[in-house]
Design a protein around this motif. Structure first.
Motif, PDB file in Angstrom:
ATOM      1  N   PRO A  12       0.829  -1.210   0.000  1.00 50.54           N
ATOM      2  CA  PRO A  12       0.000   0.000   0.000  1.00 50.54           C
ATOM      3  C   PRO A  12       0.864   1.262   0.000  1.00 50.54           C
ATOM      4  CG  PRO A  12      -0.779  -1.574   1.619  1.00 50.54           C
ATOM      5  CD  PRO A  12       0.506  -2.120   1.092  1.00 50.54           C
ATOM      6  N   GLY A  13       0.517   2.193  -0.883  1.00 52.80           N
ATOM      7  CA  GLY A  13       1.243   3.458  -0.936  1.00 52.80           C
ATOM      8  C   GLY A  13       2.460   3.451  -1.842  1.00 52.80           C
ATOM      9  N   ARG A  14       2.955   2.250  -2.202  1.00 52.54           N
ATOM     10  CA  ARG A  14       4.172   2.175  -3.038  1.00 52.54           C
ATOM     11  C   ARG A  14       3.875   2.446  -4.500  1.00 52.54           C
ATOM     12  NH1 ARG A  14       8.357  -1.385  -1.550  1.00 52.54           N
ATOM     13  NH2 ARG A  14       9.013  -1.419  -3.726  1.00 52.54           N
ATOM     14  N   ALA A  15       2.712   1.977  -4.969  1.00 55.98           N
ATOM     15  CA  ALA A  15       2.363   2.155  -6.386  1.00 55.98           C
ATOM     16  C   ALA A  15       1.039   2.900  -6.467  1.00 55.98           C
ATOM     17  CB  ALA A  15       2.237   0.786  -7.054  1.00 55.98           C
ATOM     18  N   ARG A  16       0.910   3.720  -7.530  1.00 56.33           N
ATOM     19  CA  ARG A  16      -0.415   4.318  -7.763  1.00 56.33           C
ATOM     20  C   ARG A  16      -1.321   3.220  -8.333  1.00 56.33           C
ATOM     21  NH1 ARG A  16       0.863   9.242 -11.472  1.00 56.33           N
ATOM     22  NH2 ARG A  16       2.648   7.928 -12.012  1.00 56.33           N
ATOM     23  N   ILE A  17      -2.603   3.309  -8.009  1.00 56.97           N
ATOM     24  CA  ILE A  17      -3.539   2.238  -8.369  1.00 56.97           C
ATOM     25  C   ILE A  17      -4.615   2.761  -9.315  1.00 56.97           C
ATOM     26  CG2 ILE A  17      -5.218   0.537  -7.516  1.00 56.97           C
ATOM     27  CD1 ILE A  17      -2.467  -0.110  -6.406  1.00 56.97           C
ATOM     28  N   VAL A  18      -4.733   2.088 -10.463  1.00 61.29           N
ATOM     29  CA  VAL A  18      -5.880   2.291 -11.352  1.00 61.29           C
ATOM     30  C   VAL A  18      -6.675   0.993 -11.256  1.00 61.29           C
ATOM     31  CG1 VAL A  18      -6.616   2.624 -13.750  1.00 61.29           C
ATOM     32  CG2 VAL A  18      -4.561   3.791 -12.894  1.00 61.29           C
TER      33      VAL A  18
END
Ligand SMILES: Cc1ncc(C[n+]2csc(CCOP(=O)(O)OP(=O)(O)O)c2C)c(N)n1
Length: 565
Positions: free
Chosen positions: A304-310
């Motif tokens: 969580p928080g490491r990658a942006r999520i689409v």
């Protein structure tokens, strides 16, 4: 187009109307088991063009309908009587519902006029089915029947697909209704129907995120295959130079020989090599995937928080449920991916798939060393290798939980796209694959179907071998035989200091059991015999079973990261 049913009579009985409503929605086959309350329905089925497959247990009728639906894209239909017929059909219906597979279950019921009088098999089917299906109804009068069937098909195949249940009381089956009411929109017999596209503003936002990504990654669930979005997915992955990982149900989203393919990720079929690709991403695009505990190894990969999520999903309640989502895209996967392709027209990022390639090589090198092993008992890797090697690309493999699911998910390379491999990932109940393979075979009879199960699973489904033999179905059943609930014993080993408790059971000669049902069978103990036996079983065109005495899971190197829920 709505098609009125052609009938010579001005009225139909409720049972006849039920059959005609199925036909009007394009149903061709019904799996089920007879009962006292089903006599009118059976009379109507007998007079109809519908194919009826008599099963030996309603749970398996539902699993057959589920397997049929998964490989055809059509609604699967099962039926059973009141009381026990309803409680027994339920497990299959729940699995289909949670897996977004449209299965319609019909249970006949005691007469409306007999309710509340301690009538044999009386049961509140409405309450029983309500929490576990997408839509359900109990009929009180025949006049409602056509509308109720139309609603059921619409609920099952639009939006997130799911299961539906209709209870048909005995007297309602005999009551007349006007034939003119019996009509349907046949497009609701296939899924997904009435596709809905995404808000164009959100597509623009997602496109902006993807343009700025350094290492985008797709994680695809079953929604990609259900939607038939494989071509749109590949086009977008190529534009972005992005790797494509899948869940177990998402296998078939991409040809696993593609340089973009990462394979399965997560705690059941993922490996350290596939996890590393997830961890390297700065933008993760979930497509038709709920990002649940197994796929994400309990919401830790991606961190969580490491990658942006689409997050693309047809169900508006999914994006943002397990990860803080940067761009939620709600709509049909194919339409969403097509819209993204359009808004990224002309965009191209040079693919850097070196990590994917290196890690795939490392994963399969480690696998190959064990798959070549001549040690007895036979290693699970050897079983996967020999089966995958012999099957044509279009063959269907159905895997039960236990050893089969993680090993086949990790190492059985799906060549081509679409549904060629599946397992029951919603609830993972043992004993699914035998019946689901029967349904899959009826859906795609021209290809080879293979079901792989543990011996725990075999004990939960063996009765349907009679159905297989009665219809002379050329399916091959493979039993990974180790006289233990191995998956659980492996959990006791990894997390409970090898304090083994109540997980071992006696060895069964499954080949002898299946031979008694009339299948052609083999029992294999030597690795060197495995390939030639499987070749005979796959090619003989008859019902076959291969019982393989295997290394238990707790002694093997399983592609599993942990055993917690
Ligand atoms: C109906 C049901 N009951 C219990 C479980 C819990 N469970 C998951 S895997 C497993 C062991 C599977 O044993 P087996 O089929 O022999 O395969 P193995 O793990 O030994 O390869 C059990 C009991 C389940 N998945 N389904």
């Amino acid at each position: 187009m709505n098609k009125p049913v052609e009938t010579r009579s001005a009225t139909l009985t409720g049972a006849e109307a039920a059959v005609e409503m199925l036909r009007a929605h394009g149903v061709e086959i019904v799996f089920g088991l007879c009962g006292d309350t089903s006599l009118p329905l059976y009379d109507a089925l007998r007079a109809s063009s519908l194919k009826h497959i008599l099963t030996r247990d309603e749970r398996h009728a539902a699993y057959m309908a589920d397997g049929y639906a998964r490989v055809t894209g059509k609604v699967g239909v099962c039926e059973g009587p009141s009381g026990g017929g309803a409680t027994y059909i339920l497990p299959g219906l729940v699995e289909a519902n949670e897996s977004s597979i449209p299965v319609l279950a019909l249970n006949t019921d005691i007469s409306v006029g007999s309710r509340g009088k301690f009538t044999l098999t009386e049961l509140d089917q409405r309450a029983l089915m309500k929490p576990l299906t997408k839509w359900n109804a109990v009929l009180d009068r025949a006049a409602d029947l056509p509308r109720v069937f139309r609603e059921a098909f619409q609920a099952m195949t639009t939006g997130r697909p799911g299961a539906a249940h209709i209870a048909l009381p005995f007297d309602v089956q005999k009551e007349p209704l006007p034939a003119s009411e019996v009509w349907a929109d046949p497009s609701l017999g296939s899924f997904p129907s009435r596709r809905v596209g995404c808000d164009p503003e959100m597509i623009q936002l997602a496109a902006r995120v993807l343009r700025s990504a350094r290492n985008p990654l797709f994680i695809c669930g079953g929604g990609v295959v259900i939607s038939g979005a494989e071509a749109e997915l590949l086009e977008l992955a190529q534009k972005l130079g992005a790797p494509v990982a899948t869940t177990i149900s998402g296998k078939g989203s991409i040809d696993e020989r593609s340089p973009h393919s990462v394979g399965v990720v997560g705690s059941n079929g993922g490996t350290p090599e596939t996890r590393a690709v997830v961890d390297a991403a700065d933008v993760v695009v979930f497509v038709g995937c709920r990002a649940g505990s197994v796929t994400t190894e309990r919401w830790r990969h991606p961190a969580p928080g490491r990658a942006r999520i689409v997050h693309i999903d047809v169900d508006p309640s999914v994006p943002g449920r397990t990860y803080k989502v940067d761009v939620p895209l709600v709509g049909d996967a194919r339409l969403c991916l097509a819209a993204l392709n359009e808004s990224l027209e002309g965009f191209s990022r040079r693919a850097d798939l070196a990590l994917v390639e290196r890690n795939r090589k490392a994963k399969f090198d480690a696998f190959a060393a064990l798959a070549r092993s001549d040690d007895a008992p036979i290693k699970p890797e050897r079983v996967v290798h020999e089966i995958s090697n012999l099957l044509d690309a279009d063959a269907i493999v159905v895997a039960d939980p236990g050893t089969p699911c993680p090993y086949f998910s990790a190492y059985h390379t799906v060549r081509g796209t679409g549904r060629r491999y599946f397992s029951n990932r919603a609830h993972g109940a043992l004993g699914y694959s035998l019946a689901a393979a029967i349904g899959a075979h009826f859906g795609r009879p021209a290809v080879k179907t293979v079901a792989v199960m543990g011996d725990g699973s075999f004990g939960m489904c063996a009765g349907e071998l009679e159905t297989v033999v009665r219809h002379r179905l050329p399916i091959t059943f493979v039993v990974v035989s180790n006289a233990v609930y191995g998956w659980i014993k492996a959990g006791q080993r990894s997390g409970y200091g090898e304090r083994y408790f109540s997980v071992d059971f006696g060895a069964t000669d499954h080949a002898a059991v299946a031979a008694a049902f009339g299948l052609k069978t083999w029992r294999v103990t030597e690795p060197s015999q495995l390939g030639s036996v499987l070749e005979k079983a796959f090619s003989c065109g008859e019902p076959t079973l291969v019982d393989i005495v295997c290394q238990p899971l707790h002694e093997a190197r399983a592609p599993v990261s942990e055993w917690v829920a």
